[in-house]
Design an enzyme around this catalytic site. Structure first.
Site, PDB file in Angstrom:
ATOM      1  N   CYS A 175      -5.294  -2.999   2.898  1.00 34.81           N
ATOM      2  CA  CYS A 175      -5.148  -2.878   4.452  1.00 34.81           C
ATOM      3  C   CYS A 175      -6.497  -3.098   5.363  1.00 34.81           C
ATOM      4  O   CYS A 175      -6.598  -4.421   5.330  1.00 34.81           O
ATOM      5  CB  CYS A 175      -4.483  -1.411   4.620  1.00 34.81           C
ATOM      6  SG  CYS A 175      -3.794  -1.431   6.509  1.00 34.81           S
ATOM      7  N   GLU A 204       0.865  -1.366   0.084  1.00 36.18           N
ATOM      8  CA  GLU A 204       0.012   0.031   0.174  1.00 36.18           C
ATOM      9  C   GLU A 204       0.776   1.127  -0.023  1.00 36.18           C
ATOM     10  O   GLU A 204       1.839   1.478   0.762  1.00 36.18           O
ATOM     11  CB  GLU A 204      -0.830  -0.057   1.023  1.00 36.18           C
ATOM     12  CG  GLU A 204      -1.781   1.155   1.313  1.00 36.18           C
ATOM     13  CD  GLU A 204      -2.446   1.159   2.958  1.00 36.18           C
ATOM     14  OE1 GLU A 204      -3.272   2.074   3.017  1.00 36.18           O
ATOM     15  OE2 GLU A 204      -2.036   0.452   3.668  1.00 36.18           O
ATOM     16  N   LYS A 214      -9.763   2.108  -2.714  1.00 40.40           N
ATOM     17  CA  LYS A 214     -10.267   1.773  -1.575  1.00 40.40           C
ATOM     18  C   LYS A 214     -11.375   2.278  -1.064  1.00 40.40           C
ATOM     19  O   LYS A 214     -11.893   3.342  -1.350  1.00 40.40           O
ATOM     20  CB  LYS A 214      -9.195   1.944  -0.332  1.00 40.40           C
ATOM     21  CG  LYS A 214      -9.445   1.428   1.026  1.00 40.40           C
ATOM     22  CD  LYS A 214      -8.288   1.539   1.896  1.00 40.40           C
ATOM     23  CE  LYS A 214      -8.397   1.010   3.177  1.00 40.40           C
ATOM     24  NZ  LYS A 214      -7.405   1.310   4.191  1.00 40.40           N
TER      25      LYS A 214
END
Length: 526
Positions: free
Chosen positions: A389, A276, A339
């Protein structure tokens, strides 16, 4: 409600105060953390819940039951997520006392869910005429599960250390493809309730039920819910080990870009993935030709490259994204996964709380949300579905993406990929805890999970939730492996958390019907 036969000649003992029961519950909550990674003593979690249920059953009233639950939740959250102090103080530049207070406040707030669960159970016990087995096997496990599920979505959710994660390697793990992590939590609470019946006249029924439950869990581990699809792919997962203090330092960015460019192009693979925000600047801020050079390497070697980096949309809104470069594509526009489930304060600012975020030095701290359902990345015979994440804490969202493709007659993703930067939490138990969460996603979906992280845990997990390869933490290294994609639908993919919610609701309905029958019998006797 007695658990052992009292000695009629013994002097009466004064009842334990609510404060004493709260202290016991807080210690039990803290001990429950040892059931999760990296410790893995999963039976402690069931014993811990058993202590909580016992204290609540002995509580004098509803308020006392709620306070006992609140103490348990505080002990659990404070011990299990103390590493948040590292991100706020060491890397967020927040003063140490304020960071400590923030962690304590979070624990107090998360404990409210346990307080509500135990308060609801105590209220139902007062309102309904229930036997001890009905409380321990029906009401307490159901209220525990319903409020734990609520914690996973209310105010965007914080399901870290949800009960079920402790059981990815226990016999209960066999139920994960059917009931998911919350279902495993319900079964663990059911096991804890059964413990309280070992001195009750129904002890043999409770013991037999637990043995049957765990035997079924072991048997379910041999069920093949999914099947191999396509040919295996080779993967290279990069672990940059970029210090968090330097990651967003303008003087260090160019060196990190060169390091990742060299690591990506050092050897070909079907899929090469970075962590990330491996690239910390926007595409237009990159050195000239940076992405084009990766695209050229992709075309020359047949490698698909996935790079974690921020991107902008047409409205100049930031997104935390994974940018994919495929060998059969032309330079730009590239594949993007944006995301969707953002971290409060770290990636978006709740209304009215910008003052709190201003105290922390978190770059890119207020971002846009990607779509709930996004296309996977094609890699030869496989379809790879990224998540970034914190997103892999939300199993129903990942399962929902797989189910959406299935419902629309499309091929579902066969491989899951998590890219993370957990350097915010140092070398703490957050790293193995997050790895355990990824293992649960593999168990639920029957698909392998790849993890490319900055400082750890970079790993390859198979479709049974078993870690096949793992890099040592806090080292700059590359994990190379061959991965077989899996197809097919597990019950959890198709139904998500609906099954366990239905079971919890059925348990409460059964308790209510038993209560009505008991009241009728009592009225008839009078």
């Amino acid at each position: 409600m007695r658990f052992r036969r009292a000695d009629p000649n013994a002097p009466a003992k004064p009842p334990r105060s609510t404060w004493a029961r709260m202290l016991t519950a807080a210690v039990a909550g803290a001990v429950a953390v040892l059931a999760f990674a990296p410790f893995g003593y999963w039976p402690l979690q069931i014993l811990s819940l058993g202590v909580l249920f016992y204290q609540v059953l002995r509580a004098s009233n509803v308020k006392a039951g709620a306070l006992i639950g609140w103490a348990y939740g505080f002990g659990w959250c404070a011990a299990g997520t103390h590493w948040l102090y590292i991100s706020m103080h060491r890397y967020g530049d927040m003063a140490a006392p304020i960071a400590a207070i923030a962690v304590a406040l979070l624990a107090l707030l998360m404990a409210i869910y346990v307080a509500l669960a135990m308060g609801a159970a105590a209220w139902l016990r007062q309102r309904w005429v229930l036997s001890l087995p009905a409380m321990t096997l029906l009401v307490l496990p159901a209220t525990w599960t319903l409020f734990e599920w609520t914690r996973g979505w209310l105010f965007t959710g914080f399901p870290w250390l949800a009960t079920g994660y402790a059981h990815n390697t226990s016999p209960l793990g066999g139920f994960a493809p059917i009931l998911g992590s919350y279902g495993l939590g319900w079964l663990a609470a059911l096991s804890a309730g059964a413990l309280l019946l070992l001195t009750h006249r129904t002890r043999w029924f409770a013991l037999g039920g637990v043995i049957a439950l765990y035997a079924a869990g072991i048997g379910l581990q041999y069920v093949a819910w999914t099947h191999p699809v396509g040919r295996p792919i080779t993967v290279r997962l990069l672990q940059g080990n970029v210090p968090q203090q330097q990651k967003f330092d303008p003087g260090f960015v160019l060196g990190a870009l060169q390091m990742y460019q060299s690591a990506v192009t050092s050897a070909p693979a079907d899929l090469i993935a970075t962590p990330e925000t491996a690239v910390t600047v926007l595409p237009h801020q990159l050195p000239p030709g940076y992405l084009d050079s990766l695209a050229t390497y992709s075309q020359q070697t047949g490698s698909t490259i996935l790079v974690g980096m921020p991107v902008l949309d047409e409205q100049q809104r930031f997104y935390n994204a994974a940018v994919g470069i495929t060998p059969n594509g032309t330079p730009g526009p590239y594949y993007q996964y944006r995301k969707h489930h953002l971290v409060p304060f770290g990636e978006f600012v709740p209304p009215g709380l910008h003052w709190f975020v201003a105290m922390m030095a978190i770059p890119l701290g207020d971002m846009g949300r990607g779509a709930e359902v996004q296309a996977p990345l094609p890699v030869r015979d496989q379809l790879v579905l990224p998540n970034i994440c914190y997103e892999d804490l939300f199993g129903e969202e990942i399962a929902g993406q797989l189910a959406s493709a299935h419902r629309h007659g499309k091929q579902s993703a066969s491989v899951l990929l998590n890219i993370s930067n957990l350097a915010w939490f140092g070398d703490s138990i957050a790293i193995p805890q997050h790895l355990q969460i990824s293992q649960m996603r593999s168990l639920e979906t029957g698909r392998p999970m790849l993890r490319s992280t900055n400082t750890g845990a970079t790993a390859v997990i198979d479709g049974k939730g078993v870690v096949q390869s793992l890099l040592p933490p806090e080292q700059q290294a590359t994990l190379t492996a061959k991965v077989q994609g899996m197809g097919g639908m597990t019950p959890y993919i198709l139904y998500g958390n609906k099954l366990v919610l239905a079971l919890a609701a059925l348990a409460l309905l059964t308790a209510f019907l038993l209560s009505r029958a008991a009241r009728r019998d009592l009225a008839a006797q009078q």
